[in-house]
Design a protein around this motif. Sequence first.
Motif, PDB file in Angstrom:
ATOM      1  N   LYS A 191      -4.899   1.557  -3.628  1.00  0.00           N
ATOM      2  CA  LYS A 191      -3.788   0.964  -2.667  1.00  0.00           C
ATOM      3  C   LYS A 191      -2.821   2.508  -2.822  1.00  0.00           C
ATOM      4  CE  LYS A 191      -1.949  -2.695  -3.269  1.00  0.00           C
ATOM      5  NZ  LYS A 191      -1.249  -3.868  -3.391  1.00  0.00           N
ATOM      6  N   ILE A 192      -3.303   3.598  -3.043  1.00  0.00           N
ATOM      7  CA  ILE A 192      -2.656   4.959  -2.816  1.00  0.00           C
ATOM      8  C   ILE A 192      -3.422   5.931  -1.760  1.00  0.00           C
ATOM      9  CG2 ILE A 192      -1.668   6.944  -3.956  1.00  0.00           C
ATOM     10  CD1 ILE A 192      -1.549   5.332  -6.513  1.00  0.00           C
TER      11      ILE A 192
ATOM     12  N   PHE B 106      -3.694  12.762  -7.246  1.00  0.00           N
ATOM     13  CA  PHE B 106      -3.895  11.233  -7.151  1.00  0.00           C
ATOM     14  C   PHE B 106      -5.124  10.910  -7.967  1.00  0.00           C
ATOM     15  CE2 PHE B 106      -1.757  12.428  -2.844  1.00  0.00           C
ATOM     16  CZ  PHE B 106      -0.885  11.307  -3.043  1.00  0.00           C
ATOM     17  N   LEU B 107      -5.904  11.590  -8.514  1.00  0.00           N
ATOM     18  CA  LEU B 107      -6.611  11.139  -9.461  1.00  0.00           C
ATOM     19  C   LEU B 107      -6.129  10.860 -10.783  1.00  0.00           C
ATOM     20  CD1 LEU B 107      -9.960  13.652  -8.576  1.00  0.00           C
ATOM     21  CD2 LEU B 107      -9.757  10.867  -8.704  1.00  0.00           C
TER      22      LEU B 107
ATOM     23  N   GLN C 167       0.772  -1.136   0.152  1.00  0.00           N
ATOM     24  CA  GLN C 167      -0.055   0.041   0.070  1.00  0.00           C
ATOM     25  C   GLN C 167       1.028   0.975  -0.010  1.00  0.00           C
ATOM     26  OE1 GLN C 167      -3.640   0.118   0.361  1.00  0.00           O
ATOM     27  NE2 GLN C 167      -3.594  -2.041  -0.093  1.00  0.00           N
TER      28      GLN C 167
ATOM     29  N   GLN D 278      -4.279   7.507 -10.553  1.00  0.00           N
ATOM     30  CA  GLN D 278      -5.241   6.355 -10.490  1.00  0.00           C
ATOM     31  C   GLN D 278      -5.777   6.469 -12.003  1.00  0.00           C
ATOM     32  OE1 GLN D 278      -7.400   7.018  -7.103  1.00  0.00           O
ATOM     33  NE2 GLN D 278      -6.264   6.016  -5.845  1.00  0.00           N
ATOM     34  N   HIS D 279      -6.060   7.212 -12.690  1.00  0.00           N
ATOM     35  CA  HIS D 279      -6.585   7.330 -14.081  1.00  0.00           C
ATOM     36  C   HIS D 279      -5.581   6.494 -14.988  1.00  0.00           C
ATOM     37  CE1 HIS D 279      -8.771   8.398 -17.737  1.00  0.00           C
ATOM     38  NE2 HIS D 279      -7.690   8.997 -18.344  1.00  0.00           N
TER      39      HIS D 279
ATOM     40  N   HIS E 137      -2.947   4.716 -14.105  1.00  0.00           N
ATOM     41  CA  HIS E 137      -2.563   3.664 -13.580  1.00  0.00           C
ATOM     42  C   HIS E 137      -3.452   3.136 -12.921  1.00  0.00           C
ATOM     43  CE1 HIS E 137       1.564   4.694 -14.745  1.00  0.00           C
ATOM     44  NE2 HIS E 137       1.388   5.859 -14.435  1.00  0.00           N
ATOM     45  N   PRO E 138      -4.640   2.409 -13.324  1.00  0.00           N
ATOM     46  CA  PRO E 138      -5.674   2.009 -12.828  1.00  0.00           C
ATOM     47  C   PRO E 138      -5.412   0.656 -11.713  1.00  0.00           C
ATOM     48  CG  PRO E 138      -5.838   1.365 -14.856  1.00  0.00           C
ATOM     49  CD  PRO E 138      -4.673   2.536 -14.870  1.00  0.00           C
ATOM     50  N   GLU E 139      -4.279   0.058 -12.107  1.00  0.00           N
ATOM     51  CA  GLU E 139      -3.911  -1.095 -11.236  1.00  0.00           C
ATOM     52  C   GLU E 139      -3.411  -0.554  -9.863  1.00  0.00           C
ATOM     53  OE1 GLU E 139      -0.017   0.685 -12.932  1.00  0.00           O
ATOM     54  OE2 GLU E 139      -2.139   0.334 -13.598  1.00  0.00           O
ATOM     55  N   THR E 140      -3.449   0.821  -9.599  1.00  0.00           N
ATOM     56  CA  THR E 140      -3.124   1.320  -8.097  1.00  0.00           C
ATOM     57  C   THR E 140      -4.349   1.570  -7.408  1.00  0.00           C
ATOM     58  OG1 THR E 140      -2.922   3.795  -8.812  1.00  0.00           O
ATOM     59  CG2 THR E 140      -1.112   2.221  -8.993  1.00  0.00           C
ATOM     60  N   GLN E 141      -5.663   1.578  -7.981  1.00  0.00           N
ATOM     61  CA  GLN E 141      -6.856   1.805  -7.369  1.00  0.00           C
ATOM     62  C   GLN E 141      -7.050   1.409  -6.003  1.00  0.00           C
ATOM     63  OE1 GLN E 141      -9.094   3.879  -9.263  1.00  0.00           O
ATOM     64  NE2 GLN E 141     -10.228   4.116  -7.351  1.00  0.00           N
TER      65      GLN E 141
END
Length: 202
Positions: A155-156, A142-143, A127, A146-147, A149-153
């Motif tokens: 986890k940040i 951060f948006l 995390q 996450q946009h 790199h959706p794999e981090t949804q």
Amino acid sequence: MNRLGIMGGTFDPIHYGHLVAAEMARAEFKLSKVLFIPTGTPPHKDRKDISAAEMRYEMVKLAIQDNPAFDISRVEIEKEGPSYTVETLRVLRRDWPEYELYFITGSDALLEIFSWREAEEIFRLIQYIGAARPGFDASDFFLKVQHEHPETQGKIHYLEVPALAISSTDIRARVRRGEPIRYLLPESVRLYLEQHRLYADS
């Protein structure tokens, strides 16, 4: 599951920004312990500009000695060759199997992580807690991450840390100019710098 905070960095020198970020993360995310990991040979920095690993290790030891929730690891100091985060995390995953790993670092380093070795694996293992100075526009930042790199949804996580206005770069520059650094870092670390004339002759 217990939670282990991971605070990596060159710590050249460690200062109150690092310590406040670690303590705030510990409280905010209910971390059982925060493990400081001084970098051995960082692959992304010029080796000539970094103090000896053992000196940086000693400064961290001095800085955290009065906090029972803080600990230090030699995992990167003792590694031969460059220290890659993903390799360190695999070692920690093996050595702390009952702990969920929370990686604490500056939010500005988040975009850099995607260029690190095996970045997707890093986010599988951790995390991420992005510590930022007050006034930093965290929501848009951060948006965006996450946009892209959706794999981090999910986890940040964001953490506002007032003391992050302090920087190691500024402390080194102040020492070179003969300016005061008292109250920017623990007194034990300031005395260590003075004793070993670190940065003064750079």
